[in-house]
Design a protein around this motif. Structure first.
Motif, PDB file in Angstrom:
ATOM      1  N   ARG A  30       0.940  -0.835   0.240  1.00 24.24           N
ATOM      2  CA  ARG A  30       0.026  -0.195   0.070  1.00 24.24           C
ATOM      3  C   ARG A  30       1.097   1.207   0.346  1.00 24.24           C
ATOM      4  NH1 ARG A  30      -1.870  -3.486   3.858  1.00 24.24           N
ATOM      5  NH2 ARG A  30      -3.357  -4.244   3.661  1.00 24.24           N
ATOM      6  N   ILE A 330      -3.029  -7.601  -1.807  1.00 20.56           N
ATOM      7  CA  ILE A 330      -3.501  -6.181  -1.641  1.00 20.56           C
ATOM      8  C   ILE A 330      -3.296  -4.893  -2.173  1.00 20.56           C
ATOM      9  CG2 ILE A 330      -2.136  -4.962   0.387  1.00 20.56           C
ATOM     10  CD1 ILE A 330      -1.924  -7.550   1.807  1.00 20.56           C
ATOM     11  N   LYS A 333      -6.301  -4.935  -5.072  1.00 22.02           N
ATOM     12  CA  LYS A 333      -7.236  -4.136  -4.418  1.00 22.02           C
ATOM     13  C   LYS A 333      -6.622  -3.236  -4.298  1.00 22.02           C
ATOM     14  CE  LYS A 333      -9.700  -8.246  -1.942  1.00 22.02           C
ATOM     15  NZ  LYS A 333     -10.203  -9.140  -1.342  1.00 22.02           N
ATOM     16  N   TYR A 334      -6.063  -2.701  -3.247  1.00 20.49           N
ATOM     17  CA  TYR A 334      -5.707  -0.706  -2.483  1.00 20.49           C
ATOM     18  C   TYR A 334      -5.584  -0.344  -3.655  1.00 20.49           C
ATOM     19  CZ  TYR A 334      -3.641   2.661   0.560  1.00 20.49           C
ATOM     20  OH  TYR A 334      -3.632   4.052   0.588  1.00 20.49           O
ATOM     21  N   SER A 335      -4.924  -0.443  -4.971  1.00 21.60           N
ATOM     22  CA  SER A 335      -4.194   0.009  -6.475  1.00 21.60           C
ATOM     23  C   SER A 335      -6.028   0.725  -6.832  1.00 21.60           C
ATOM     24  CB  SER A 335      -3.944  -0.148  -7.825  1.00 21.60           C
ATOM     25  OG  SER A 335      -3.881  -1.770  -7.520  1.00 21.60           O
ATOM     26  N   LYS A 337      -9.256   0.635  -5.060  1.00 22.91           N
ATOM     27  CA  LYS A 337      -9.243   2.094  -4.160  1.00 22.91           C
ATOM     28  C   LYS A 337      -9.196   3.746  -4.210  1.00 22.91           C
ATOM     29  CE  LYS A 337      -9.744   2.654   0.754  1.00 22.91           C
ATOM     30  NZ  LYS A 337      -9.294   2.396   2.040  1.00 22.91           N
TER      31      LYS A 337
END
Length: 470
Positions: A30, A330, A333-335, A337
Motif C-alpha cells: 500500500r 493487496i 485491491k488497494y490500487s 481503491k
C-alpha cells in the motif's frame, strides 16, 4: 541530481546494498503504491500538458504544418508505445528479480533491456528514414508531404533516444526510484516547451524546429540517465558488463511484457479510427472534432489513474519474484481503491466544469457552435473515469507478473470487442447517433473492467492457493 531514495542504503540478508526505493517496494504494498504513484502522476500530467503546448506552437505555422504533424503522429505513437512498452517490460523483469533477491539477474536483465533497446532502435531508425515518404503518402499526407517528411526525418533520427529514455525510466521504477523518473520527465517536458518557440520561430527552423526541440530534450535527458547509471552508479542495479550473460529466458521475460504492452497502443489507435469512422457516418465531421477535442481532456483526466497502474507493475513484479502472492492481492485491491477515489474526484470536477472546459476548444466563431456538444461529451465521459480503475489495475498486475499477453488480451477485448461493438449497437442499431458512440465507449469500458477484474482475482486466488500449499 540526488534523492533520498537513491542515497540511503540498507543491508539485505544476502549482504547486498539496498536503496530506500528497493526497501520501499519490498515492504508494504500500500505504501509503495502511494509513494510511487505521486511522482508519476505529476510527471505524466506535465507530459500531457507539453503535448498540448507543442500543438499550439505548431499551429502558429498554419494549417498545413499542423496537418503535417498529424500525419506523422501515427508513426510517432508507435514509437511512444514501444518506448513505454519496453520500459514496462524492463520494470517487470527487473522487479521480479529484485523480489527474488537475485541482484545478479536483476543486473543481467538491466543489460538485456539496454541491448534490446539499441538493436530495435537501429532497425527502426533505418526503416523509418528510408521508407518515411512512401509511408506518409499512404497515410494521405498529399500536399503536406514535404513538411511531413521534414518533421518526420528529424523526429525519427532520435528513435534511440526515445526508446532509451523509456527503458531508463523503467529501470528506475523497477527499483522504486520514482522521484528521479519524475525529475527526468519534468526536465524533458519543460526543456521541450522552452525550445519549441525558440527553434520554430526565433531560429527560423519552422516545423523542423518542433522536432529538434523534442530530440534535443530527449538527448539531454539521456545524458542525465547515462550519468546516473554509468558515472554516479548509485542505483541498486548496475550496468557492469561483467554481469551480462546472454539468456533467452531473460530476454523473453522483457519482451514477453514489452511487446504486448507496445501493441496495446496500436489497438487503441485502431479503436480511434473505428470511433472516428462511426462518428462520420452517424453525425458528420463535426462529431469527430468534438471527440478529438474532448478526448484530449479525457486523456489528461485519466493520467493519474494510469500513473497508479504504472506503480502496480513494479509492486506486483517484486511481490511475484518474492513469492509473496498475498501482496499482489493487496496491491491489486488497494490500487483499485485509490484509482476509484481519484476517478470520483475527477468525474465530479469534470461534470461541473465541462461547459467552461469546452469553451477552450470553441473560442472562435467557427467553432463556437461545438461548445455545448463538447460539454455533453465530457459529462458522459465522467462515467468512463469511474469504471476505468478495475481494468487498468488488473492489466498492470498481469504485466507485473510477466503475463503481458494476458494484459494485451484484456485490452483487445475492451477496445476492439466491447467498446467497438457497443458503440456500433448504440449509435446505429438504436439510432442514438454520436451520443450512442459515447455511451458505447462507457458501456464497453464497464464490461471490459468487470472481465479484467474477475480474471485478475481468479488468477491471484490461484497464486495464493499455491502460496498456502507451500
Amino acid at each position: 541530481m540526488q534523492t533520498d531514495e537513491s542515497q540511503s542504503t540498507l543491508n539485505s540478508p544476502l549482504g547486498e546494498d539496498k536503496t530506500k526505493g528497493v526497501s520501499l517496494i519490498t515492504g508494504d504494498p500500500r505504501k509503495a503504491i502511494i509513494k510511487l504513484s505521486g511522482p508519476m502522476i505529476i510527471s505524466m500530467l506535465l507530459m500531457t500538458f507539453y503535448n498540448l503546448v507543442n500543438a499550439i506552437w505548431v499551429a502558429g505555422l498554419g494549417g498545413d504544418a499542423l496537418a503535417a504533424v498529424g500525419f506523422v503522429t501515427p508513426l510517432y505513437l508507435v514509437l511512444v508505445g514501444l518506448s513505454n512498452g519496453l520500459g514496462a517490460g524492463a520494470a517487470s523483469a527487473i522487479a521480479r528479480y529484485i523480489g527474488a533477491d537475485n541482484k545478479k539477474y536483476a543486473n543481467n536483465a538491466t543489460l538485456h533491456s539496454l541491448f534490446i533497446t539499441i538493436a530495435i532502435s537501429v532497425i527502426l531508425t533505418v526503416l523509418l528514414i528510408v521508407f518515411l515518404k512512401p509511408i506518409l503518402m499512404l497515410l494521405g499526407a498529399g500536399n503536406t508531404i514535404d513538411l511531413a517528411v521534414q518533421f518526420g526525418q528529424v523526429t525519427f533520427a532520435g528513435t534511440i533516444l526515445m526508446l532509451f529514455t523509456g527503458v531508463g525510466y523503467g529501470v528506475l521504477r523497477a527499483e522504486g526510484d520514482a522521484k528521479r523518473t519524475m525529475y527526468a520527465m519534468i526536465i524533458s517536458s519543460v526543456m521541450n516547451m522552452i525550445l519549441d518557440p525558440i527553434l520554430i520561430y526565433w531560429a527560423g527552423l519552422g516545423i523542423s524546429g518542433a522536432a529538434w526541440g523534442t530530440v534535443i530534450s530527449l538527448g539531454f535527458v539521456s545524458v542525465v540517465l547515462l550519468y546516473w547509471f554509468f558515472v554516479k552508479k548509485d542505483t541498486y542495479v548496475s550496468f557492469s558488463i561483467k554481469d551480462f550473460m546472454p539468456d533467452k529466458t531473460v530476454a523473453k521475460s522483457i519482451l514477453g511484457v514489452g511487446l504486448p504492452a507496445s501493441a496495446e497502443f496500436l489497438i487503441m489507435s485502431i479503436l480511434a479510427g473505428i470511433v472516428n469512422g462511426l462518428l462520420v457516418v452517424v453525425a458528420g465531421t463535426d462529431a469527430v472534432a468534438v471527440y478529438s477535442a474532448g478526448w484530449r481532456v479525457v486523456m489528461m483526466a485519466t493520467m493519474p489513474i494510469i500513473a497508479v497502474g504504472t506503480s502496480v507493475i513494479t509492486v506486483a513484479g517484486v511481490s511475484y519474484g518474492a513469492r509473496k502472492y498475498e501482496n499482489i492481492s493487496i496491491a491489486h485491491k488497494y490500487s483499485i481503491k485509490v484509482g476509484l477515489i481519484i476517478a470520483a474526484a475527477t468525474s465530479v470536477l469534470t461534470f461541473i466544469f465541462a461547459p467552461y472546459i469546452a469553451m477552450i476548444f470553441a473560442y472562435t466563431p467557427q467553432s463556437a457552435s461545438l461548445a455545448p456538444t463538447i460539454a455533453a461529451f465530457l459529462q458522459v465521459m465522467c462515467f468512463f473515469y469511474i469504471f476505468m480503475p478495475p481494468g487498468v489495475m488488473s492489466s498492470s498486475t498481469f504485466q507485473g507478473v510477466g503475463k503481458g499477453m494476458t494484459s494485451l488480451m484484456l485490452t483487445l477485448l475492451r477496445n476492439l470487442v466491447f467498446i467497438a461493438i457497443f458503440a456500433y449497437i448504440f449509435a446505429i442499431f438504436f439510432g442514438l447517433g454520436e451520443y450512442g458512440v459515447w455511451w458505447g465507449i462507457v458501456a464497453g469500458d464497464i464490461l471490459g473492467g468487470i472481465v479484467a477484474y474477475v480474471w485478475a482475482r481468479t488468477y491471484i486466488r490461484r497464486l495464493r492457493s499455491v502460496e498456502r500449499s507451500d
